[in-house]
Motif scaffolding. Structure first.
Motif, PDB file in Angstrom:
ATOM      1  N   VAL A   1      21.412  29.500 -23.017  1.00 22.10           N
ATOM      2  CA  VAL A   1      22.293  30.590 -23.442  1.00 22.10           C
ATOM      3  C   VAL A   1      23.609  30.030 -23.988  1.00 22.10           C
ATOM      4  CG1 VAL A   1      23.693  32.528 -22.611  1.00 22.10           C
ATOM      5  CG2 VAL A   1      21.281  32.374 -21.986  1.00 22.10           C
ATOM      6  N   GLU A   2      24.182  29.071 -23.277  1.00 18.58           N
ATOM      7  CA  GLU A   2      25.453  28.475 -23.703  1.00 18.58           C
ATOM      8  C   GLU A   2      25.334  27.870 -25.106  1.00 18.58           C
ATOM      9  OE1 GLU A   2      28.081  24.577 -22.426  1.00 18.58           O
ATOM     10  OE2 GLU A   2      26.967  25.629 -20.862  1.00 18.58           O
ATOM     11  N   ASN A   3      24.276  27.110 -25.336  1.00 22.70           N
ATOM     12  CA  ASN A   3      24.078  26.474 -26.637  1.00 22.70           C
ATOM     13  C   ASN A   3      23.760  27.481 -27.731  1.00 22.70           C
ATOM     14  OD1 ASN A   3      24.012  23.277 -26.475  1.00 22.70           O
ATOM     15  ND2 ASN A   3      23.251  24.086 -24.545  1.00 22.70           N
ATOM     16  N   LEU A   4      22.935  28.458 -27.422  1.00 24.77           N
ATOM     17  CA  LEU A   4      22.571  29.462 -28.426  1.00 24.77           C
ATOM     18  C   LEU A   4      23.752  30.363 -28.774  1.00 24.77           C
ATOM     19  CD1 LEU A   4      19.043  30.197 -27.000  1.00 24.77           C
ATOM     20  CD2 LEU A   4      19.532  29.142 -29.229  1.00 24.77           C
ATOM     21  N   ARG A   5      24.599  30.655 -27.816  1.00 24.83           N
ATOM     22  CA  ARG A   5      25.801  31.450 -28.106  1.00 24.83           C
ATOM     23  C   ARG A   5      26.735  30.680 -29.041  1.00 24.83           C
ATOM     24  NH1 ARG A   5      26.263  36.086 -26.526  1.00 24.83           N
ATOM     25  NH2 ARG A   5      28.527  36.234 -26.496  1.00 24.83           N
ATOM     26  N   LYS A   6      26.864  29.368 -28.826  1.00 23.66           N
ATOM     27  CA  LYS A   6      27.668  28.547 -29.737  1.00 23.66           C
ATOM     28  C   LYS A   6      27.072  28.567 -31.139  1.00 23.66           C
ATOM     29  CE  LYS A   6      29.580  25.420 -26.290  1.00 23.66           C
ATOM     30  NZ  LYS A   6      29.587  24.058 -25.748  1.00 23.66           N
ATOM     31  N   ALA A   7      25.751  28.451 -31.213  1.00 26.69           N
ATOM     32  CA  ALA A   7      25.082  28.496 -32.515  1.00 26.69           C
ATOM     33  C   ALA A   7      25.317  29.838 -33.205  1.00 26.69           C
ATOM     34  CB  ALA A   7      23.581  28.246 -32.346  1.00 26.69           C
ATOM     35  N   SER A   8      25.233  30.928 -32.437  1.00 24.95           N
ATOM     36  CA  SER A   8      25.416  32.263 -33.037  1.00 24.95           C
ATOM     37  C   SER A   8      26.860  32.486 -33.490  1.00 24.95           C
ATOM     38  CB  SER A   8      24.991  33.364 -32.055  1.00 24.95           C
ATOM     39  OG  SER A   8      25.898  33.460 -30.981  1.00 24.95           O
ATOM     40  N   GLU A   9      27.816  31.857 -32.826  1.00 22.14           N
ATOM     41  CA  GLU A   9      29.212  31.957 -33.266  1.00 22.14           C
ATOM     42  C   GLU A   9      29.421  31.229 -34.588  1.00 22.14           C
ATOM     43  OE1 GLU A   9      31.470  30.405 -29.988  1.00 22.14           O
ATOM     44  OE2 GLU A   9      30.875  32.061 -28.666  1.00 22.14           O
ATOM     45  N   LEU A  10      28.732  30.106 -34.782  1.00 24.89           N
ATOM     46  CA  LEU A  10      28.866  29.325 -36.011  1.00 24.89           C
ATOM     47  C   LEU A  10      28.070  29.921 -37.172  1.00 24.89           C
ATOM     48  CD1 LEU A  10      28.613  25.797 -34.396  1.00 24.89           C
ATOM     49  CD2 LEU A  10      30.646  26.798 -35.467  1.00 24.89           C
ATOM     50  N   ASP A  11      26.984  30.598 -36.863  1.00 24.35           N
ATOM     51  CA  ASP A  11      26.119  31.184 -37.905  1.00 24.35           C
ATOM     52  C   ASP A  11      25.648  32.556 -37.425  1.00 24.35           C
ATOM     53  OD1 ASP A  11      24.531  31.556 -40.117  1.00 24.35           O
ATOM     54  OD2 ASP A  11      23.126  29.929 -39.662  1.00 24.35           O
ATOM     55  N   PRO A  12      26.560  33.541 -37.420  1.00 27.73           N
ATOM     56  CA  PRO A  12      26.256  34.834 -36.800  1.00 27.73           C
ATOM     57  C   PRO A  12      25.184  35.670 -37.503  1.00 27.73           C
ATOM     58  CG  PRO A  12      28.397  34.887 -37.871  1.00 27.73           C
ATOM     59  CD  PRO A  12      27.913  33.469 -37.937  1.00 27.73           C
ATOM     60  N   GLU A  13      24.779  35.293 -38.694  1.00 33.69           N
ATOM     61  CA  GLU A  13      23.749  36.063 -39.406  1.00 33.69           C
ATOM     62  C   GLU A  13      22.397  35.358 -39.416  1.00 33.69           C
ATOM     63  OE1 GLU A  13      25.180  37.387 -43.201  1.00 33.69           O
ATOM     64  OE2 GLU A  13      26.951  38.313 -42.319  1.00 33.69           O
TER      65      GLU A  13
END
Length: 124
Positions: A38-50
């Protein structure tokens, strides 16, 4: 920066799979492995939210985490999964052809959407 999101997405996916793997010998518990995902995927979603694939794996992680939780926490995780999969469906689009979506992300995201929706309607 969407380019950096790939690293976080891949790391999140690896931790998610470790959480799903039985008999995997590590110091981290299954719960810890999902938390790292979750921590890593949330960081990924912040960098590429679409990026719909990131949102789909995040939703899938929340759903998988829910199986080990008591009723209250399980509902909270399904709510997080449902919110994430709504974004996945939005950003993945509707083209489920093999040429456009060779991994079946669109179909799997739509299935997860209905699973979460039905569970939440039943358990709320």
């Amino acid at each position: 920066n969407p380019n950096l999101s790939t690293m976080w997405y891949v790391r999140g996916g690896i931790w998610h799979e470790r959480g799903n793997t039985t008999g995997f010998t590590r110091d981290e518990s299954r719960e810890d492995q999902y938390a790292y995902a979750v921590e890593n995927l949330r960081k990924a979603s912040e960098l590429d939210p679409e990026n719909g694939k990131i949102w789909y794996v995040l939703a899938s992680t929340y759903q998988d985490m829910a199986t080990d939780l008591d009723a209250g926490d399980r509902i909270a995780n399904y709510e997080k999964a449902y919110a994430a999969v709504q974004k996945a469906v939005e950003y993945l689009g509707e083209d489920a052809s093999h040429a456009a979506d060779p991994y079946g992300s669109v179909i799997h995201a739509e299935s997860l959407f209905w699973t979460c929706k039905n569970i939440l309607e039943r358990e709320r």
